[in-house]
Design a protein around this motif. Structure first.
Motif, mmCIF file in Angstrom:
data_model
loop_
_atom_site.group_PDB
_atom_site.id
_atom_site.type_symbol
_atom_site.label_atom_id
_atom_site.label_comp_id
_atom_site.label_asym_id
_atom_site.label_seq_id
_atom_site.Cartn_x
_atom_site.Cartn_y
_atom_site.Cartn_z
ATOM 1 N N ILE A 24 80.132 27.811 -37.649
ATOM 2 C CA ILE A 24 79.074 27.636 -38.642
ATOM 3 C C ILE A 24 79.189 28.757 -39.649
ATOM 4 C CG2 ILE A 24 76.585 27.498 -39.020
ATOM 5 C CD1 ILE A 24 76.300 26.551 -36.131
ATOM 6 N N ARG A 25 79.459 28.436 -40.894
ATOM 7 C CA ARG A 25 79.646 29.439 -41.937
ATOM 8 C C ARG A 25 78.347 29.559 -42.740
ATOM 9 N NH1 ARG A 25 83.657 25.817 -42.587
ATOM 10 N NH2 ARG A 25 82.976 25.321 -44.695
ATOM 11 N N GLU A 26 77.687 30.698 -42.625
ATOM 12 C CA GLU A 26 76.442 30.933 -43.345
ATOM 13 C C GLU A 26 76.524 32.272 -44.076
ATOM 14 O OE1 GLU A 26 73.311 28.612 -40.365
ATOM 15 O OE2 GLU A 26 73.257 30.787 -40.537
ATOM 16 N N ALA A 27 75.962 32.310 -45.257
ATOM 17 C CA ALA A 27 75.850 33.558 -46.007
ATOM 18 C C ALA A 27 74.477 34.165 -45.736
ATOM 19 C CB ALA A 27 76.035 33.309 -47.494
ATOM 20 N N ALA A 28 74.419 35.494 -45.596
ATOM 21 C CA ALA A 28 73.140 36.167 -45.362
ATOM 22 C C ALA A 28 72.152 35.831 -46.481
ATOM 23 C CB ALA A 28 73.352 37.676 -45.278
ATOM 24 N N ASP A 29 70.910 35.541 -46.094
ATOM 25 C CA ASP A 29 69.874 35.188 -47.066
ATOM 26 C C ASP A 29 68.538 35.701 -46.542
ATOM 27 O OD1 ASP A 29 68.154 34.159 -48.905
ATOM 28 O OD2 ASP A 29 68.659 32.058 -48.575
ATOM 29 N N GLY A 30 68.005 36.752 -47.175
ATOM 30 C CA GLY A 30 66.726 37.309 -46.736
ATOM 31 C C GLY A 30 65.557 36.386 -46.969
ATOM 32 N N GLY A 31 65.698 35.419 -47.858
ATOM 33 C CA GLY A 31 64.642 34.433 -48.102
ATOM 34 C C GLY A 31 63.369 35.069 -48.622
ATOM 35 N N THR A 32 62.239 34.610 -48.110
ATOM 36 C CA THR A 32 60.932 35.120 -48.507
ATOM 37 C C THR A 32 60.116 35.440 -47.263
ATOM 38 O OG1 THR A 32 59.995 32.885 -48.622
ATOM 39 C CG2 THR A 32 60.920 33.817 -50.661
ATOM 40 N N VAL A 33 59.138 36.333 -47.411
ATOM 41 C CA VAL A 33 58.264 36.707 -46.296
ATOM 42 C C VAL A 33 56.813 36.570 -46.723
ATOM 43 C CG1 VAL A 33 59.910 38.268 -45.193
ATOM 44 C CG2 VAL A 33 58.388 39.143 -46.968
ATOM 45 N N SER A 34 55.938 36.376 -45.737
ATOM 46 C CA SER A 34 54.498 36.321 -45.980
ATOM 47 C C SER A 34 53.794 36.540 -44.661
ATOM 48 C CB SER A 34 54.090 34.971 -46.578
ATOM 49 O OG SER A 34 54.275 33.925 -45.630
ATOM 50 N N LEU A 35 52.489 36.777 -44.725
ATOM 51 C CA LEU A 35 51.675 36.801 -43.525
ATOM 52 C C LEU A 35 51.457 35.372 -43.045
ATOM 53 C CD1 LEU A 35 49.061 39.478 -44.658
ATOM 54 C CD2 LEU A 35 50.969 39.804 -43.083
ATOM 55 N N SER A 36 50.932 35.227 -41.844
ATOM 56 C CA SER A 36 50.784 33.894 -41.260
ATOM 57 C C SER A 36 49.872 33.001 -42.084
ATOM 58 C CB SER A 36 50.250 34.006 -39.833
ATOM 59 O OG SER A 36 49.009 34.697 -39.812
ATOM 60 N N ASN A 37 48.965 33.603 -42.889
ATOM 61 C CA ASN A 37 48.070 32.803 -43.728
ATOM 62 C C ASN A 37 48.629 32.581 -45.128
ATOM 63 O OD1 ASN A 37 47.800 35.311 -44.848
ATOM 64 N ND2 ASN A 37 45.591 35.478 -44.555
ATOM 65 N N GLY A 38 49.864 33.044 -45.379
ATOM 66 C CA GLY A 38 50.511 32.846 -46.667
ATOM 67 C C GLY A 38 50.345 33.997 -47.638
ATOM 68 N N ASP A 39 49.477 34.970 -47.332
ATOM 69 C CA ASP A 39 49.255 36.097 -48.236
ATOM 70 C C ASP A 39 50.423 37.080 -48.182
ATOM 71 O OD1 ASP A 39 46.836 35.047 -48.955
ATOM 72 O OD2 ASP A 39 45.644 36.347 -47.669
ATOM 73 N N THR A 40 50.565 37.860 -49.243
ATOM 74 C CA THR A 40 51.596 38.900 -49.283
ATOM 75 C C THR A 40 50.992 40.272 -49.569
ATOM 76 O OG1 THR A 40 52.023 38.423 -51.620
ATOM 77 C CG2 THR A 40 53.428 37.314 -49.995
ATOM 78 N N GLU A 41 49.674 40.391 -49.525
ATOM 79 C CA GLU A 41 48.989 41.670 -49.677
ATOM 80 C C GLU A 41 47.840 41.729 -48.675
ATOM 81 O OE1 GLU A 41 47.691 42.599 -53.586
ATOM 82 O OE2 GLU A 41 49.603 42.113 -54.544
#
Length: 238
Positions: A24-41
């Motif tokens: 399986i050939r995959e390139a590293a991808d950090g993607g996006t992050v959030s809290l479990s409720n979708g907030d980022t602050e």
């Protein structure tokens, strides 16, 4: 080359193996992050000896099979404070300040990035097969009187009654305020592991069955979904 595998298998004095190795050939991808409720602050009260477990989720389609960890940086200096392998992060003991939680997708990095602690975030991002998330979660850690800003008259610890405490089978959460509250209710054990989650408008009593919990101290976080304010109650299971 360019023809079907059967062309080789059909040739004289030629045989293809009974099985194959799938790569399986995959390139590293950090993607996006959030809290479990979708907030980022989020703001928390640090140093009050009450756990503040933050559940972080990430999305990195196309790199699901690579390793993934979370990198905590100082928001002012950008330096790496820690690299953790759990998505439940408690910063209560970190003191006052502001930090950022990033996602990190990688494979084959020595010591899983711990050697980069104290260095800029770019020291991880620039490694081979390594990628930091496109965004971060900003956590403001308040202490002392500054923690008062985390609660309001309409939504505070006094808004709820939790009984019986200690409990052995059922814990009741009663909304004693004069308003309907769309709330996220989470229960964490003393190690910061979430053992229960539910959503409710809390117009009626909410019952939590704790009969299967191990004896000990638990923290109930009640978060107002409308303004992301959280109050914490402590219960004992016996």
């Amino acid at each position: 080359i360019g023809g079907p595998l059967s062309d080789l298998n059909a040739a004289e004095c030629s045989d293809i193996s009974d099985n194959a190795v799938t790569v399986i050939r995959e390139a590293a991808d950090g993607g996006t992050v959030s809290l479990s409720n979708g907030d980022t602050e989020i703001s928390i009260c640090a140093g009050d000896a009450i756990a503040d477990p933050l559940e972080v989720i990430h999305e990195n389609p196309g790199a699901e099979n690579l390793s993934y960890r979370y990198v905590i940086t100082d928001a002012n200096t950008g330096l790496i404070l820690n690299v953790v392998n759990t998505n439940t992060i408690d910063l209560d003991g970190a003191g006052a300040g502001v930090c950022e939680i990033w996602g990190w997708s990688y494979r084959g990095v020595p010591n899983n990035g711990l050697d980069q602690i104290g260095l800029p975030l770019s020291s991880l991002d620039n490694l081979d097969c390594s990628d930091i998330s496109d965004n971060a979660i900003t956590v403001t850690r308040l202490t002392g009187a500054d923690c008062d800003s985390l609660s309001v008259d309409e939504f505070s610890s006094d808004s709820f009654s939790i009984y019986p405490n200690p409990a052995s089978d059922i814990v009741n959460i009663k909304n004693v305020s004069n308003q309907s509250i769309d709330a996220l209710i989470e229960v964490y054990d003393i190690t910061g592991r979430r053992v229960y989650q539910n959503t409710s408008d809390l117009n009626n009593d909410l019952q939590i069955n704790v009969s299967g919990f191990e004896n000990g101290v638990y923290l109930i976080n009640i978060t107002d979904s409308n303004n992301n304010i959280t109050v914490t109650k402590r219960i004992v299971k016996r």
